[in-house]
Design a protein around this motif. Structure first.
Motif, PDB file in Angstrom:
ATOM      1  N   LEU A  51      42.465  58.579  46.565  1.00 43.35           N
ATOM      2  CA  LEU A  51      42.342  57.993  47.903  1.00 43.35           C
ATOM      3  C   LEU A  51      42.127  59.150  48.855  1.00 43.35           C
ATOM      4  CD1 LEU A  51      45.543  55.946  47.431  1.00 43.35           C
ATOM      5  CD2 LEU A  51      43.351  54.872  47.835  1.00 43.35           C
ATOM      6  N   ALA A  72      49.998  62.879  43.503  1.00 41.36           N
ATOM      7  CA  ALA A  72      49.782  64.173  44.139  1.00 41.36           C
ATOM      8  C   ALA A  72      49.111  64.022  45.485  1.00 41.36           C
ATOM      9  CB  ALA A  72      48.928  65.058  43.240  1.00 41.36           C
ATOM     10  N   ALA A  73      49.489  64.899  46.388  1.00 38.28           N
ATOM     11  CA  ALA A  73      48.790  64.975  47.669  1.00 38.28           C
ATOM     12  C   ALA A  73      47.597  65.907  47.479  1.00 38.28           C
ATOM     13  CB  ALA A  73      49.730  65.524  48.734  1.00 38.28           C
ATOM     14  N   PHE A 120      45.350  61.324  48.584  1.00 42.78           N
ATOM     15  CA  PHE A 120      46.315  61.245  47.514  1.00 42.78           C
ATOM     16  C   PHE A 120      45.625  60.902  46.209  1.00 42.78           C
ATOM     17  CE2 PHE A 120      48.292  60.100  51.471  1.00 42.78           C
ATOM     18  CZ  PHE A 120      49.387  60.939  51.484  1.00 42.78           C
TER      19      PHE A 120
END
Lengths: 145, 298
Positions: free
Chosen positions: A85, A44-45, A74
């Motif tokens: 991240l 996922a963003a 992300f």
């Protein structure tokens, strides 16, 4: 089957958190995502916002919610782990309200006074979103810190 | 026997050199600490982003992306991260040796740093030095460069790949291990699926999705997500590689300068001994002359 998730939160400036948690709530680009152990693999963003995880206090059985302001980035979710991240991860205690507000004002002023295009516009919008995320965490969660 | 004045002059000049190398050593040490802290801080992020990237294959994300496509490699683009200045021991030499082993006549190069820019035109895989035809761009970055600045470089590489001018992009840089050890390292950059994990981590336990052939869910929709994730991976890996190269540069320079200072001190010691010997020899001769003269008179 494990009942915990291994959560890793890293930023380019270092590792912000690493440990086992009971659940995580991520600020997904299209809406908040609640992740529990055994979640299906997911990529996922993230948008700038608030990340909440429920930390397992070893042995005591007590759950403690921890709030962090995160930037864009992300997240990768597997059944046992969540890897986040992001370009920022700060807790309410580490947020400097005045600095953030000043930054927010500056970015907004910049947005108003300049006609921005492309990357510059994007960067400014991201800066604003980050500041808002930090202020949000600070104001709503300061008491838990 | 050399005369005392010559030796004194040489001692003085060596002393000056020692002073300069000592100063350079101090400067390099300070810069090294800063560069090292930055490089080490980025390691966990690099390891994790590399790990995630290595798991993303077209089969598991249910969507292709040009940056994932492995093509038969005819033209390879290599990003060489060298230094701007010399006096850093064998750092650049070792790096360039690594490049020599990978040089092919079809390769194209992008250089970071003046030393790399000066070196690449001398490559001679096709028999004669290329004279710079293989160097398609060069960049210079300051020590305190930001991700936004290194993005210019990585975006350039991505564009070259996407436009089909090259079939793969590699990066060659000096990985920072400790202040005394720096390893010239080559790693694949694009396509992302071919890239190995930047910082070697322990072998992964086989992830579930590989056994069951499960597909990653993605949000937003896979194509869009990869479109922002893959460039981010590349941008960050280039950024981290340059940070590593900088940390290596300053450590190598510090060590080289420390050796130079020590050598200079050694030379000063030898010269001082030599000087004293000469001085004493001349005093002895003078005394001898005086006594002989007195004897002759008496």
């Amino acid at each position: 089957m494990s009942a915990t998730l291994h959560l890793d939160i890293v930023t380019p400036d270092g590792r912000a958190f690493s440990g086992d948690v009971a659940s995580v709530t991520l600020p997904g680009a299209e809406g908040d995502l609640g992740i529990l152990p055994q979640h299906a693999p997911l990529l996922a963003a993230l948008r700038p916002g608030e990340l909440i995880y429920v930390a397992n206090e070893a042995g005591s059985g007590l759950a403690r919610e921890v709030y962090l302001a995160v930037g864009t980035g992300f997240a990768e979710v597997t059944g046992e782990s969540v890897s986040v991240l992001t370009d920022m991860a700060v807790g309410p205690r580490d947020i400097n309200a005045e600095a953030v507000e000043a930054e927010l004002k500056r970015a907004e002023e910049y947005l108003r006074s300049h006609t921005l295009v492309g990357e510059e516009l994007e960067a400014t919008e991201v800066a604003i979103a980050r500041s808002i995320a930090q202020l949000h965490v600070l104001r709503t969660r300061a008491h838990v810190a | 026997m050399a005369n005392t004045r010559d030796i004194r002059r040489r001692i003085k000049s060596v002393k000056n050199t020692a002073q300069i190398t000592k100063a350079m050593q101090m400067v390099a040490a300070t810069k090294m600490r800063r560069a090292q802290a930055r490089a080490v801080a980025g390691r966990p992020y690099a390891a994790l982003i590399g790990k995630v990237a290595s798991r993303i294959r077209p089969e598991v994300v249910d969507a292709g992306h040009p940056l994932l496509e492995t093509k038969p490699v005819k033209k390879r683009l290599i990003l060489v991260v060298g230094t701007d200045r010399g006096l850093c021991g064998g750092l650049n030499t070792n790096l360039f040796r690594e490049i020599h082993t990978r040089d092919r006549a079809e390769n194209l190069y992008v250089a970071i740093g003046r030393k790399a820019k000066a070196f690449l035109p001398r490559l001679r895989a096709s028999g004669v030095p290329t004279g710079g035809k293989n160097l398609i761009a060069d960049f210079e970055l300051k020590d305190n460069f930001t991700l936004a600045q290194s993005k210019v470089v990585s975006q350039f590489l991505i564009d070259k790949f996407l436009s089909g001018e090259v079939d793969a992009v590699d990066i060659v840089y000096t990985r920072f291990v400790t202040a005394l050890t720096q390893v010239p390292t080559a790693s694949g950059l694009v396509p992302v699926s071919a890239a190995e994990v930047l910082a070697k981590t322990a072998p992964e336990p086989v992830a579930k999705e590989e056994e069951g052939g499960a597909v990653y869910l993605s949000e937003p929709e896979a194509g869009e997500l990869l479109g922002s994730f893959l460039p981010a991976v590349i941008h960050f890996r280039v950024y981290q590689a340059i940070l590593d190269a900088r940390a290596s540069e300053h450590s190598a320079r510090m060590v080289a300068m420390k050796n130079a200072t020590e050598n200079a001190k050694e030379i000063i010691k030898d010269l001082t001994l030599e000087y004293n010997k000469v001085r004493q020899a001349s005093i002895t001769t003078e005394l001898l002359e005086i006594t002989t003269a007195q004897l002759a008179l008496g």
